[in-house]
Design a protein around this motif. Sequence first.
Motif, PDB file in Angstrom:
ATOM      1  N   ALA A 182     -38.039 -22.377   0.661  1.00  0.00           N
ATOM      2  CA  ALA A 182     -38.393 -23.390  -1.013  1.00  0.00           C
ATOM      3  C   ALA A 182     -36.859 -23.671  -1.029  1.00  0.00           C
ATOM      4  CB  ALA A 182     -38.371 -21.737  -1.937  1.00  0.00           C
ATOM      5  N   SER A 183     -36.792 -24.186  -2.211  1.00  0.00           N
ATOM      6  CA  SER A 183     -35.351 -24.891  -1.763  1.00  0.00           C
ATOM      7  C   SER A 183     -34.601 -24.225  -3.192  1.00  0.00           C
ATOM      8  CB  SER A 183     -35.088 -26.589  -2.469  1.00  0.00           C
ATOM      9  OG  SER A 183     -34.132 -26.673  -3.342  1.00  0.00           O
ATOM     10  N   ASP A 184     -33.345 -23.771  -3.535  1.00  0.00           N
ATOM     11  CA  ASP A 184     -33.326 -23.187  -4.043  1.00  0.00           C
ATOM     12  C   ASP A 184     -32.674 -23.877  -5.512  1.00  0.00           C
ATOM     13  OD1 ASP A 184     -32.125 -21.260  -2.365  1.00  0.00           O
ATOM     14  OD2 ASP A 184     -29.962 -22.051  -2.758  1.00  0.00           O
ATOM     15  N   ALA A 185     -33.017 -25.467  -5.598  1.00  0.00           N
ATOM     16  CA  ALA A 185     -33.283 -25.610  -6.831  1.00  0.00           C
ATOM     17  C   ALA A 185     -34.643 -26.087  -7.357  1.00  0.00           C
ATOM     18  CB  ALA A 185     -32.541 -27.796  -6.809  1.00  0.00           C
ATOM     19  N   SER A 186     -36.134 -25.870  -7.028  1.00  0.00           N
ATOM     20  CA  SER A 186     -37.384 -25.695  -7.205  1.00  0.00           C
ATOM     21  C   SER A 186     -37.716 -24.969  -8.633  1.00  0.00           C
ATOM     22  CB  SER A 186     -38.338 -25.941  -6.304  1.00  0.00           C
ATOM     23  OG  SER A 186     -38.025 -23.962  -5.877  1.00  0.00           O
ATOM     24  N   ILE A 187     -37.136 -24.173  -8.797  1.00  0.00           N
ATOM     25  CA  ILE A 187     -37.537 -23.127  -9.751  1.00  0.00           C
ATOM     26  C   ILE A 187     -36.946 -23.858 -10.842  1.00  0.00           C
ATOM     27  CG2 ILE A 187     -38.078 -20.836 -10.836  1.00  0.00           C
ATOM     28  CD1 ILE A 187     -40.401 -21.874  -8.401  1.00  0.00           C
ATOM     29  N   PRO A 188     -35.604 -24.179 -10.576  1.00  0.00           N
ATOM     30  CA  PRO A 188     -34.130 -24.302 -11.880  1.00  0.00           C
ATOM     31  C   PRO A 188     -35.148 -25.401 -12.311  1.00  0.00           C
ATOM     32  CG  PRO A 188     -32.914 -23.380 -10.531  1.00  0.00           C
ATOM     33  CD  PRO A 188     -34.194 -23.219  -9.905  1.00  0.00           C
TER      34      PRO A 188
END
Length: 313
Positions: A246-252
């Motif tokens: 998953a992308s590191d940006a998905s939850i932020p």
Amino acid sequence: MQRDAVPDGDSLYTRATRLGPDLPGSLAQVAAYFALHPDRVAGGSARDIAGAVGTSDASVVRTVRALGYQSMKEVRHAALDLVAKRADPGEVLQRRMHSTADGSHLRRVLDDTARAVEQFRATLDELDWNAVVDDIAGADRVFCYGLAPVGYIAEYLAFFLARTGVDARSSRMTGVLLADELSGIRPRDAVIVFAPIRQFDEVVATVRAAKAQGAPVVLITEAIGMPIRTEADHVITTAPTSLTAASDASIPLAVAQAVVNAVAARHPERALAAMDRLNALRPTVSHQKVQLTADRLGIQPYTEPTASENGEG
């Protein structure tokens, strides 16, 4: 209970997420803790983990063995290895290149993102979301900061806050030039910092510059062991996407959208007035038609059927 054999090279995260859900009762909770909090596991004892999960030392030891490890010491080494590898971009890319579901990278990204969302959702009871929104919605200005690539999420957040009438700005600046931007922080500001896995000097400087002015700080990170966490007013701990495809940006990004929605809801008149101004200004800066029509959307216009088409007459 019959379980698949675990290859020796599998990471703690892989073992915990693959085998953990099938473990009975509290053992599944311990396995989930191993996956979500490698920072704490790397420096913790069986007693520490049992206390955090709300179970017994014996359950922690049983989980350790169910995941294929010989001792808690071995698990601590595996957790430390996870923490080190998630900060190495080459290791992260290597893991993501070779991580597929049924041969599909898209499927693996979707599966891992969905799992991360559920893991994050499970921790929301620990977060005082209303207090976070109070500090952001009550600020005169909002400053959003993050190093690339999550710095783009900071820009996204500031952009959409501004669209709803908030005086918001963002920065991805590094090095000494960041000092120029930090010097503008005021006591009535709120500062939101995105720092997924590493405590860079710029992150520390931003948090401390805000605190020196008495401005509240919201830190968004997946790193449990980041020392600067103790200096922030609010910490939103996200699921560890750096350990998955998953992308590191998905939850932020999801957190950023929630902030926009919540702040707009606190000041609905201001938000709607800002959108009205935006709609009024759009035709003045572009000759393109702003109003969407059926023709522009590619929708065939509806026409009333004739009497003969209705079978009448």
